[in-house]
Design a protein around this motif. Sequence first.
Motif, mmCIF file in Angstrom:
data_model
loop_
_atom_site.group_PDB
_atom_site.id
_atom_site.type_symbol
_atom_site.label_atom_id
_atom_site.label_comp_id
_atom_site.label_asym_id
_atom_site.label_seq_id
_atom_site.Cartn_x
_atom_site.Cartn_y
_atom_site.Cartn_z
ATOM 1 N N ALA A 128 0.830 -1.208 0.000
ATOM 2 C CA ALA A 128 0.000 0.000 0.000
ATOM 3 C C ALA A 128 0.860 1.251 0.000
ATOM 4 O O ALA A 128 0.539 2.247 -0.676
ATOM 5 N N GLU A 129 1.947 1.225 0.749
ATOM 6 C CA GLU A 129 2.842 2.390 0.767
ATOM 7 C C GLU A 129 3.482 2.600 -0.597
ATOM 8 O O GLU A 129 3.628 3.740 -1.064
ATOM 9 N N VAL A 130 3.856 1.470 -1.287
ATOM 10 C CA VAL A 130 4.433 1.601 -2.639
ATOM 11 C C VAL A 130 3.404 2.209 -3.580
ATOM 12 O O VAL A 130 3.702 3.124 -4.367
ATOM 13 N N ASP A 131 2.175 1.716 -3.502
ATOM 14 C CA ASP A 131 1.120 2.283 -4.339
ATOM 15 C C ASP A 131 0.891 3.749 -4.021
ATOM 16 O O ASP A 131 0.693 4.571 -4.929
ATOM 17 N N CYS A 132 0.958 4.051 -2.766
ATOM 18 C CA CYS A 132 0.737 5.449 -2.366
ATOM 19 C C CYS A 132 1.823 6.346 -2.924
ATOM 20 O O CYS A 132 1.536 7.447 -3.424
ATOM 21 N N ARG A 133 3.047 5.876 -2.849
ATOM 22 C CA ARG A 133 4.150 6.674 -3.392
ATOM 23 C C ARG A 133 3.995 6.829 -4.913
ATOM 24 O O ARG A 133 4.242 7.900 -5.476
ATOM 25 N N THR A 134 3.566 5.720 -5.579
ATOM 26 C CA THR A 134 3.383 5.801 -7.043
ATOM 27 C C THR A 134 2.290 6.787 -7.399
ATOM 28 O O THR A 134 2.432 7.603 -8.314
ATOM 29 N N TYR A 135 1.162 6.717 -6.679
ATOM 30 C CA TYR A 135 0.073 7.648 -6.933
ATOM 31 C C TYR A 135 0.487 9.081 -6.663
ATOM 32 O O TYR A 135 0.106 10.008 -7.406
ATOM 33 N N SER A 136 1.299 9.266 -5.591
ATOM 34 C CA SER A 136 1.758 10.637 -5.264
ATOM 35 C C SER A 136 2.639 11.177 -6.366
ATOM 36 O O SER A 136 2.501 12.354 -6.782
ATOM 37 N N ALA A 137 3.531 10.312 -6.888
ATOM 38 C CA ALA A 137 4.407 10.761 -7.987
ATOM 39 C C ALA A 137 3.579 11.082 -9.230
ATOM 40 O O ALA A 137 3.840 12.081 -9.931
ATOM 41 N N LEU A 139 0.450 12.056 -9.300
ATOM 42 C CA LEU A 139 -0.300 13.289 -9.069
ATOM 43 C C LEU A 139 0.599 14.505 -9.211
ATOM 44 O O LEU A 139 0.200 15.540 -9.760
ATOM 45 N N ASP A 140 1.815 14.396 -8.703
ATOM 46 C CA ASP A 140 2.761 15.520 -8.859
ATOM 47 C C ASP A 140 3.035 15.792 -10.328
ATOM 48 O O ASP A 140 3.043 16.954 -10.776
ATOM 49 N N GLU A 141 3.259 14.699 -11.081
ATOM 50 C CA GLU A 141 3.525 14.880 -12.510
ATOM 51 C C GLU A 141 2.302 15.427 -13.230
ATOM 52 O O GLU A 141 2.420 16.284 -14.118
ATOM 53 N N PHE A 142 1.109 14.932 -12.843
ATOM 54 C CA PHE A 142 -0.121 15.407 -13.490
ATOM 55 C C PHE A 142 -0.367 16.881 -13.189
ATOM 56 O O PHE A 142 -0.807 17.637 -14.057
ATOM 57 N N ASP A 143 -0.063 17.289 -11.953
ATOM 58 C CA ASP A 143 -0.239 18.715 -11.589
ATOM 59 C C ASP A 143 0.690 19.609 -12.384
ATOM 60 O O ASP A 143 0.323 20.725 -12.774
ATOM 61 N N ASN A 144 1.892 19.100 -12.678
ATOM 62 C CA ASN A 144 2.852 19.912 -13.453
ATOM 63 C C ASN A 144 2.410 20.055 -14.909
ATOM 64 O O ASN A 144 2.604 21.109 -15.522
#
Length: 422
Positions: A128-137, A139-144
């Motif tokens: 779950a933490e790996v998935d969370c980190r992937t989703y966070s990355a 989202l950061d890329e999508f926001d940019n």
Amino acid sequence: MADKNTELVGFVCQRCCQPVRLDPSFEKDFTDYQSDEAGDENTNKISDKDQCNKYEEDEVDRLVIRSSQEEKDNFDAAEAQAKSYNDKIRLQAKLFDILSSQSEIDHPLCVECAGLLLDFLDQELEAAEVDCRTYSAFLDEFDNDNDEDIEQLQAQLEKLKTEEEHLQKQLQEGEKERENLLEERELQKQEASRLDQEEEKFMLEYHSLEKRKIEFENEDRSVDYQMIYAQVQIEKLKRTNIFNSAFHIWHRGHFGTINNFRLGRLPTVPVEWNEINAAWGQTALLLHCLAKKIGFTFSRYRLVPFGSYSFIEPISDKSRQLTLFCNGGIRYLWNSKFDSAMVAFLDCLQQFKEEVEKHDSGFSLPYKMTKGKIEDSSGSGGSYSIKTQFNSEERWTKALKFMLTNLKWALAWVSSKCLDSD
């Protein structure tokens, strides 16, 4: 009763089904909760217990002997201890039910199963933490990239909306076309049903006409066969000499015959006059038919064939009849009409011969006829009278035989000419 130091087991692990022993701190931490719950239950049940105790005391007083005060105290202590253990077990079971309802894991668990469960949960936590980190990355890329692509996405959205509207219109048109096709399909089905009925009707008419055609063909074939048979019969009849078939001239001993009727009589063979009259009737009919066939009319006499009562009429005196029949007896020797009729017949035969010679110069009869007599030029050279007066029966019969022979030759000539003309 169990010893105080004996450990009682009340639960099993919900995963491996092995008996579990609860931690002592588990009991201490929930003593207040137990006492509160017990107080509530005691408060709720006090009235019922009083009534029950009163009833039991009354019953014991009536049915059993009262125990001693010491046994009563021991029973009360055991009852209180059992009640306290049951309440504790019930409370712990309710607590485990509450824990099981709050998660997907059933309680209680043994130490080994709890350790395995913790390891499994740690692995899930790491995933779950790996998935969370992937989703966070992401989202950061999508926001940019969001600000840069929003206009492009808007344009693409408008384009997709336009395309959607176009496709909606096409879909509506397709639905209308589909409805039109369905209506046309129904019309085609009705038309096909009508055509099937017409085809069935047509096939019935066709089979009926085919049957009639076969019947007509069979009838036509039958008519053709009948025509062929008729043609064969006609050809056969054409080749048939009708005069020979109708008038059979032959001889029987000293007698000449026509159709098996003897013409003449002898002293040794007295032929009946009925047979002689019938023979003369056939002879007169034959000469009459031959003359009619070639279109010749006698100049001095008229033949009247009338069977056994045939006669000859002189052209100059039609009221006079020369009979070609006789009743016999002694009178026939002096019957001048019978003799005159035979002489007239011989004259008619001579006229027929002369008429034929006009058309066929090669025609001739074997016996010469003159004035009631017939000459045998090929035989004895004598002449034989056809009259009965002053004549013998033998010579008269021979003259009649020669006359029939001449008549047969005339019949043969007419038959050959008829076949040639056909």
